[in-house]
Design an enzyme around this catalytic site. Sequence first.
Site, mmCIF file in Angstrom:
data_model
loop_
_atom_site.group_PDB
_atom_site.id
_atom_site.type_symbol
_atom_site.label_atom_id
_atom_site.label_comp_id
_atom_site.label_asym_id
_atom_site.label_seq_id
_atom_site.Cartn_x
_atom_site.Cartn_y
_atom_site.Cartn_z
ATOM 1 N N GLY A 34 -31.808 37.117 45.154
ATOM 2 C CA GLY A 34 -31.130 37.082 43.862
ATOM 3 C C GLY A 34 -29.953 38.014 43.717
ATOM 4 N N LYS A 90 -41.645 46.482 55.108
ATOM 5 C CA LYS A 90 -42.585 46.413 56.226
ATOM 6 C C LYS A 90 -44.013 46.201 55.726
ATOM 7 C CE LYS A 90 -39.766 49.298 59.301
ATOM 8 N NZ LYS A 90 -39.642 50.569 60.034
ATOM 9 N N GLY A 96 -29.941 43.633 50.323
ATOM 10 C CA GLY A 96 -31.274 43.074 50.457
ATOM 11 C C GLY A 96 -31.264 41.809 51.280
ATOM 12 N N GLY A 134 -31.758 35.422 49.701
ATOM 13 C CA GLY A 134 -32.643 34.698 48.802
ATOM 14 C C GLY A 134 -33.395 35.532 47.799
ATOM 15 N N SER A 159 -38.012 52.905 65.222
ATOM 16 C CA SER A 159 -39.304 52.822 64.533
ATOM 17 C C SER A 159 -40.404 52.187 65.372
ATOM 18 C CB SER A 159 -39.147 52.029 63.227
ATOM 19 O OG SER A 159 -38.757 50.699 63.493
ATOM 20 N N THR A 166 -26.635 37.470 44.357
ATOM 21 C CA THR A 166 -25.488 36.809 43.726
ATOM 22 C C THR A 166 -25.766 36.491 42.267
ATOM 23 O OG1 THR A 166 -24.884 35.841 45.865
ATOM 24 C CG2 THR A 166 -23.934 34.843 43.902
#
Length: 884
Positions: free
Chosen positions: A413, A823, A408, A411, A780, A415
């Site tokens: 989450g 998106k 992902g 920032g 895309s 870890t």
Amino acid sequence: MADAAVELPGRLAILPFRNKVLLPGAIVRIRCTNPSSVKLVEQELWQREEKGLIGVLPVHDSEAAGSLLSPGVGSDSGEGGSKAPGGSAGESTKQDTKNGKETIHWHSRGVAARALHLSRGVEKPSGRVTYIVVLEGLCRFSVQELSARGSYHVARVSRLDMTKTELEHAEQDPDLIALSRQFKATAMELISVLEQKQKTVGRTKVLLETVPVYRLADIFVASFEIGFEEQLSMLDSVDLKVRLSKATELVDRHLQSILVAEKITQKVEGQLSKSQKEFLLRQQMRAIKEELGDNDDDEDDVAALERKMQNAGMPANIWKHAQRELRRLRKMQPQQPGYSSSRTYLELLAELPWQKVSEERELDLRAAKESLDRDHYGLTKVKQRIIEYLAVRKLKPDARGPVLCFVGPPGVGKTSLASSIAKALNRKFIRISLGGVKDEADIRGHRRTYIGSMPGRLIDGLKRVSVSNPVMLLDEIDKTGSDVRGDPASALLEVLDPEQNKTFNDHYLNVPFDLSKVIFVATANRMQPIPPPLLDRMEVIELPGYTPEEKLKIAMKHLIPRVLEQHGLSSTYLQIPEAMVRLIIERYTREAGVRNLERNLAALARAAAVKVAEQDSALRLGKEIQPITTTLLDSRLADGGEVEMEVIPMGQDISNTYENPSPMIVDEAMLEKVLGPPRFDDSEAADRVASPGVSVGLVWTSFGGEVQFVEATAMVGKGDLHLTGQLGDVIKESAQLALTWVRARAADLNLSPTSDINLLESRDIHIHFPAGAVPKDGPSAGVTLVTSLVSLFSHRKVRADTAMTGEMTLRGLVLPVGGVKDKVLAAHRYGIKRVILPERNMKDLAEVPAPILSGLEILLVKRIEEVLDHAFEGGCPLRPHSKL
């Protein structure tokens, strides 16, 4: 010191001491946190400063000792107050407090006290006011009537200690003189014993020679650890003869306990075993050798290393290998080149956790779920998968679970989720950063033949955590590279394969080490860079970006409290309303995670910290009322809820606090002053699509979903196509495909009168993807490119509220793409109202939160003609004879 001439008022505010007694002459420091105690100190001591006197009254948990009375609930004038039991020490009564739930047992006698020092503090972040008070006991009193004054009690009291005239007369009593001599002799004997152990009893000896004996009795007893009943008995001893007799008995008992302890110690030291004597002799021999310069410290260190290796729990085959290396080390001199490397190697063998593991507590899935919900907002599917993983571990602890790989944007989450797994399993957590690793030796270690060789990061991490079953996070596994030194990703194949990692062979260690007990968790921003064989060994769990509402909840629940704590602030200094947090999310950050949001909140906290630190009204609140002259301090802790006693180290200052200024509330003006003008605006898309040839696309990056503008323009030329914007091969082919399709369908799209006319006659086409420093690739953008070209040739503007994504074929079919949720979230962040998606991506919309979908118009298409019909105001009519 207790003062026989002190003038005792008729009424005293009562501070309760639960199961503790303050004696005259003793000094204690208390920390008042209970609201009633804080109110008492505020009104009776803080406001009156050195003139304030209060009464300290013991409170019983039971009626086992001393004389008791029950508090009245009347006013300060005494109405409804309860009378004390007319001097009968054995009688006791009890009565419920106002709430009728708790019975308070008040002692009928107490001690008047004055404040030597007051300090006021404000706890963070609650803002609760507390007081630290240094009290000195003055004289005994008897409670005649107890009543309530607001939240605390007051009592009508009468003095029990003798007046100065009565004391002068009593000092002529022969019996009292004899008791005084006996007490001083016993106390001097105690001081003589203590002088051998403590350096500070000299001042106590001075007290013994200068202070009247009736005061010394209370002071000495206050410094002993005695039971509550004995403290009460001492408090109730109004008669000087009885008090001296009890004090002498307590001092003698304390002296005898010290003598017995010394006797036992000497007896034990005299019974040293043979091995202990040998140890002492060896220590002496070592000291002699040091004086002679013949030191064999290295030999002793090798012996200690051997003992450490014996306790390491190595397998038999590895222990044999270690013994061979140890014998080699013994034959070497410390000055030899290989001595240091051999010793370092043996120390590593001794420190590795061959058998040591963390004991897993029984898994509580409910508690684990609550912990995940508390630490991570949203991420429902991800947390559900972790709970499933933990459930399997609970049913089959020795099962080899899958290697979870969280993929992902930064920032979100990843870890902290791995850390939560370790917390739920009660295992140690270690993070191995793989970002930028290009050397295989970082995983497998260097061979010992090289100078400066060291073990790999995995073995080194296990040595640091000292257990063989931690949760090991392989962070940024997609950032590894490869060069002439090897491929770290290939080395990880053995690490993550449960059939091979039982005998993981680190090049430096050169013996097999069992990694099968380690729980591996990996994180990555993208899956594409991870080699397929390595990706096949992991279960990928995708973490999408957060919605604005989720970011708002995370900020209010987690980020703001953490930022305030990190900057030494609380809500009493800085308040950030929800509306301002929402503005920061919309105008200052456009990201999938919350790191930039936290940075902006930290900027506001720093601005507030500067103002708080520069406050001109910041005043010291500590008040030195009277100097402390006594050297004996009561160091015991009160175990009740009313007050907390603490030790006052000699000469130590009590810390000061600052006045609490009015809170700073963040508004739009402060946002612009601290963070600058807004970086993003909802009208950005409308401004950039204001001319033909520009369309809005949706792309997925390692940082989540983003809006990508596509700009096309025509110029005089030879029919060439120019592409800029740091584009990859796939997106270049998509541009060629889009141009070919538009040229082939020019007549059907009303771009040319007939199909014989070449759209590129005497002109070139230039297509640019803004943000040229960012690499771009992928299929895309196909529908976006077609829309941009049709807009350019038809001189019609694309709708500013519409964004699109989808791959197209040469026949005009729209194919599905990935990253739909990210998106759609990006479109919502940019204020887009309409999103065009391939129809075959409809299943992916189930992952998009309902509040986001409700604010968007999702248009599902099968062919590129449908895309054009939705992209232009009024549609894009095709000629009736159009085919294909």
